[in-house]
Design a protein around this motif. Structure first.
Motif, PDB file in Angstrom:
ATOM      1  N   MET A   1       0.832  -1.192   0.000  1.00 36.89           N
ATOM      2  CA  MET A   1       0.000   0.000   0.000  1.00 36.89           C
ATOM      3  C   MET A   1       0.869   1.245   0.000  1.00 36.89           C
ATOM      4  SD  MET A   1      -2.258   1.617   3.068  1.00 36.89           S
ATOM      5  CE  MET A   1      -0.690   2.166   3.739  1.00 36.89           C
ATOM      6  N   SER A   2       0.658   2.140  -0.967  1.00 41.04           N
ATOM      7  CA  SER A   2       1.325   3.432  -0.973  1.00 41.04           C
ATOM      8  C   SER A   2       0.432   4.421  -1.690  1.00 41.04           C
ATOM      9  CB  SER A   2       2.684   3.339  -1.680  1.00 41.04           C
ATOM     10  OG  SER A   2       2.529   2.954  -3.029  1.00 41.04           O
ATOM     11  N   GLU A   3       0.469   5.660  -1.244  1.00 42.87           N
ATOM     12  CA  GLU A   3      -0.376   6.681  -1.848  1.00 42.87           C
ATOM     13  C   GLU A   3       0.119   7.015  -3.244  1.00 42.87           C
ATOM     14  OE1 GLU A   3      -1.513  11.336  -1.042  1.00 42.87           O
ATOM     15  OE2 GLU A   3      -1.334   9.979   0.682  1.00 42.87           O
ATOM     16  N   GLU A   4      -0.835   7.180  -4.159  1.00 41.29           N
ATOM     17  CA  GLU A   4      -0.516   7.541  -5.528  1.00 41.29           C
ATOM     18  C   GLU A   4      -1.371   8.721  -5.951  1.00 41.29           C
ATOM     19  OE1 GLU A   4       0.290   4.157  -8.275  1.00 41.29           O
ATOM     20  OE2 GLU A   4      -0.564   2.938  -6.662  1.00 41.29           O
ATOM     21  N   LYS A   5      -1.022   9.328  -7.068  1.00 43.86           N
ATOM     22  CA  LYS A   5      -1.767  10.482  -7.574  1.00 43.86           C
ATOM     23  C   LYS A   5      -2.187  10.201  -9.008  1.00 43.86           C
ATOM     24  CE  LYS A   5      -2.152  14.097  -5.795  1.00 43.86           C
ATOM     25  NZ  LYS A   5      -1.483  15.381  -5.868  1.00 43.86           N
TER      26      LYS A   5
END
Length: 300
Positions: free
Chosen positions: A1-5
């Motif tokens: 899980m990692s934040e993406e744009k």
């Protein structure tokens, strides 16, 4: 899980921050959060439990919240005027927010998803089901209403003493803790230290009071969906707290009554929150609906 744009999302071409949990090949569940609330208001532990039901879970920041695009160069939001029928300060509607969400599905390469919306997010999820039915495998509407201002009304007497959130970080954190004592779940007292920690992260993520007001005006300007909800043909679940002071349980009852075949679950002691004690039950309810939605999609 990692934040993406995601960039150039939907007809408005906005930016949207998002995170994914679970197996990317599993059926997708899109979590849509409420007014002014970024995606971290879907607790990571809840997302993990939901992903544990062999689902791919996606949470994201709506426009005007968190790290997604904000709309400061628009008319000053006037919620009292909107409630009186003047929608001239509405820079967008729930249809625009629904189109953002469908645009995120496009960026992620997903033809459809199971939608789970909380509060304003429930209204957005309903709007997607109405306006983009081919993109919806199932609909879960939580602590939300139909847009009929006669149901789901806030407990104004209880909320009146809170006032507006302060602009400074510590003031906002303290206000959130006080507010939660009124709006949270009386049957499930929160860990106030954890609540304060999350409030700080919400603030740091891009707290925007006027953004929240713009979203609220958009909801009012979008009108009553009741008649259109009666034509929906999608597996649906409505979850509401019996003790919700932000959106009275009559809003959930009206939503379930309007959607053909919708299952209604009213939980005693639940207010306008997602208590840790209820994560197993909520995730199981949503997963069971998703399974029915997958079966219905295969039949189609």
């Amino acid at each position: 899980m990692s934040e993406e744009k995601a960039l150039n999302v939907g007809p408005s071409g906005i930016e949207m921050a998002y995170e994914r949990f679970g197996d990317p090949a599993a059926p997708p569940v899109l979590l849509i959060m409420g007014g002014g609330a970024p995606m971290i208001n879907w607790p990571e532990g809840f997302c993990a439990q939901l992903a544990g039901h062999r689902l791919q879970v996606i949470r994201f920041d709506n426009r005007d919240s968190g790290r997604s695009s904000h709309f400061p160069d628009t008319p000053e939001p006037d919620l009292p005027a909107a409630l009186a029928g003047d929608f001239s300060s509405a820079p967008y509607t729930l249809s625009d927010m629904a189109a953002d969400t469908v645009g995120l599905l496009d960026v992620l390469g997903l033809d459809s998803a199971h939608l789970v919306g909380a509060s304003l997010g429930g209204m957005i999820a309903q709007t997607i089901a109405l306006e983009h039915p081919d993109r919806v495998r199932s609909l879960t509407s939580m602590m939300a209403s139909t847009g009929d201002l006669g149901v789901g009304r806030p407990d104004f007497a209880a909320l009146a003493g809170l006032g507006a959130p302060p602009a400074d970080r510590q003031g906002y954190i303290d206000w959130q803790v006080r507010a939660f004592r009124v709006t949270g779940s009386p049957g499930f007292p929160p860990d106030e230290a954890a609540l304060a920690e999350r409030a700080g992260r919400v603030y740091d993520r891009g707290y925007d009071l006027k953004g929240m007001l713009r979203q609220s005006v958009a909801a009012v300007a979008s009108g009553d969906r009741t008649a259109r909800l009666r034509a929906l043909d999608v597996p649906a679940l409505v979850i509401h707290g019996a003790d919700d002071r932000v959106c009275d349980v009559s809003g959930g009852r009206a939503t379930a009554a309007a959607i053909p075949g919708a299952e209604l679950v009213v939980i005693d002691g639940l207010g306008h929150s997602l208590p840790r004690e209820l994560w197993p039950r909520l995730s199981s309810l949503i997963a069971a609906l998703a399974q029915r939605g997958e079966a219905a999609a295969r039949r189609r």
